[in-house]
Write a protein that holds these residues in place. Structure first.
Motif, short mmCIF file in Angstrom:
data_model
loop_
_atom_site.label_atom_id
_atom_site.label_comp_id
_atom_site.label_asym_id
_atom_site.label_seq_id
_atom_site.Cartn_x
_atom_site.Cartn_y
_atom_site.Cartn_z
N THR A 114 67.16 55.56 -73.84
CA THR A 114 66.01 56.25 -74.42
C THR A 114 64.81 55.31 -74.45
OG1 THR A 114 66.67 55.59 -76.66
CG2 THR A 114 67.46 57.73 -75.86
N ALA A 115 63.64 55.90 -74.61
CA ALA A 115 62.41 55.11 -74.70
C ALA A 115 62.26 54.51 -76.09
CB ALA A 115 61.21 56.00 -74.38
N GLY A 121 60.70 57.97 -77.86
CA GLY A 121 62.14 57.90 -78.10
C GLY A 121 62.99 58.87 -77.31
N ALA A 122 62.40 59.56 -76.35
CA ALA A 122 63.16 60.55 -75.58
C ALA A 122 64.03 59.88 -74.53
CB ALA A 122 62.20 61.53 -74.91
N PRO A 123 65.04 60.57 -74.02
CA PRO A 123 65.85 60.00 -72.94
C PRO A 123 65.00 59.67 -71.73
CG PRO A 123 66.91 61.94 -73.86
CD PRO A 123 65.54 61.88 -74.46
N PRO A 138 81.97 65.13 -73.39
CA PRO A 138 80.75 65.51 -72.68
C PRO A 138 79.83 66.38 -73.53
CG PRO A 138 82.57 66.84 -71.91
CD PRO A 138 83.15 65.85 -72.88
N LEU A 139 79.39 65.83 -74.66
CA LEU A 139 78.53 66.55 -75.61
C LEU A 139 77.23 65.78 -75.77
CD1 LEU A 139 81.22 67.18 -78.39
CD2 LEU A 139 80.41 68.83 -76.69
N GLY A 144 67.78 68.49 -75.00
CA GLY A 144 66.95 67.62 -74.17
C GLY A 144 67.59 66.31 -73.82
N HIS A 145 68.76 66.03 -74.36
CA HIS A 145 69.50 64.82 -74.03
C HIS A 145 70.52 65.13 -72.94
CE1 HIS A 145 68.46 61.81 -77.31
NE2 HIS A 145 67.74 62.89 -77.61
#
Length: 365
Positions: A114-115, A121-123, A138-139, A144-145
């Motif tokens: 992530t940023a 802070g988004a992926p 796989p969750l 958006g992640h």
């Protein structure tokens, strides 16, 4: 004597006071290349300032045991020897000031790549030096992640080995405390919680299975960590979820934290660093001064494991009261130490306690 400024002994290590610095990521290392994950002048100045300010124990930010274990591409790492050399410069200085250097060993799991927070802070993907995160199931962490890669049992064993190697390097880097990061929805915490762990093999389902990775990592670290030095474990005492939360599966609970604390003690952990939350982005958390202290207090009352309390501890008298009432053995400060690197010295003056002040700063006392 002020309880906050009494020395604290764990194994053979004497920590000069009970004002400790919580791990706080700085997102300031190079993301790629030969200096990826290497501590910079920023990290030196940041950690050194808290040492000159009188903090008894200084824990580094979450320091990744592998490249894909970083929260962001700009996080610190301890997966190679170049990183060790840069960290040694910092630990040497911290010790010279009479403080104790500690390291938090971490893997971010499905919350990796992530940023920095001030960049949203988004992926992030490959165009920003990102990667595909991994997890117990796989969750995705949130809308958006990305869907994380579900770890195989062989890959899990490899991560345990990474923690062992990182602990060995931490010794070489001069750290005197190691903390395993099992909190805030990162990899070990993801395995602990049924909210994020839907596995049906030996690492999922029952409490014993969900706790298996945490205990294996602790065992691996303890194998190489000096017998005379303490090992901490950071836990989120609760996911702040209940079975009645809409669209949420019940998560990790305080009851399970108490149960795990006893197991951790038996596996060589010397202190539980008790935080909460971080695994469910929409959990309802009621915050306020000292709001997480009751979790630490319960662990301390129901087990023989020492604890450190965290969470909106900002005032010297507040911290002193937590200790004198027997609710914790030490306090960990985060944002308050970002605001004021010399908080410990100011608290000592307010509480009438003695504390070491560098000669260069005595004119300000």
């Amino acid at each position: 004597m002020s309880a906050l400024f009494e020395p604290y002994t764990l194994r053979s290590l004497v920590i000069p006071n009970r004002v400790w610095m919580a791990p706080m990521c700085q997102y300031s290392a190079a993301p790629v290349g030969p200096d990826a994950g290497v501590a910079t002048d920023w990290h030196f100045a940041h950690l050194a300032a808290r040492a000159t300010g009188g903090t008894g124990l200084i824990l580094t930010e979450a320091t990744a045991v592998s490249p894909e274990g970083r929260i962001s591409p700009a996080d610190l790492g301890i997966w190679n020897d170049t990183q060790v050399a840069a960290l040694r410069r910092i630990t040497d200085f911290i010790k010279e000031q009479g403080s104790v250097p500690g390291i938090q060993l971490a893997h971010a799991g499905r919350k990796a790549s992530t940023a920095a927070p001030w960049l949203g802070g988004a992926p992030v993907g490959p165009e920003a030096h990102g990667w595909t995160p991994v997890g117990p199931s796989p969750l995705p962490f949130d809308d958006g992640h990305p869907v994380p890669h579900e770890l195989t049992t062989e890959e899990i064993r490899g991560i345990v080995d990474r923690f062992r190697d990182a602990a060995r390097r931490a010794v070489e880097a001069g750290f005197q405390v190691a903390e395993v990061h099992g909190a805030h929805g990162y990899l070990i915490g993801e395995f602990l919680s049924p909210h994020s762990n839907r596995r049906t093999d030996e690492y999922g389902g029952s409490f014993e299975n969900r706790a298996r990775l945490a205990l294996q990592v602790v065992d691996a670290v303890r194998e190489v960590w000096p017998e005379e030095l303490p090992l901490f474990f950071r836990i989120s005492a609760t996911d702040w979820l209940t079975e009645n939360d809409e669209d949420e599966r019940e998560g990790w609970t305080v009851d399970e934290t108490v149960r795990l604390a006893a197991e951790l003690r038996a596996h060589g952990v010397d202190l539980l660093d008790v935080s909460s939350g971080g695994n469910a982005p929409r959990a309802r958390i009621g915050t306020g001064p000292g709001y997480q202290v009751p979790f630490a207090e319960r662990v301390r009352n129901e087990t023989s494991l020492p604890v450190a309390a965290v969470g909106l501890i900002t005032e010297p008298q507040q911290a002193e009261k937590i200790l004198t009432e027997g609710r914790a053995d030490a306090v960990l400060l985060g944002r308050e130490l970002l605001r004021n690197p010399s908080w410990a010295q100011q608290a000592a003056r307010e509480l009438g306690a003695d504390i070491r002040v560098p000669g260069q700063y005595l004119r300000a006392v």
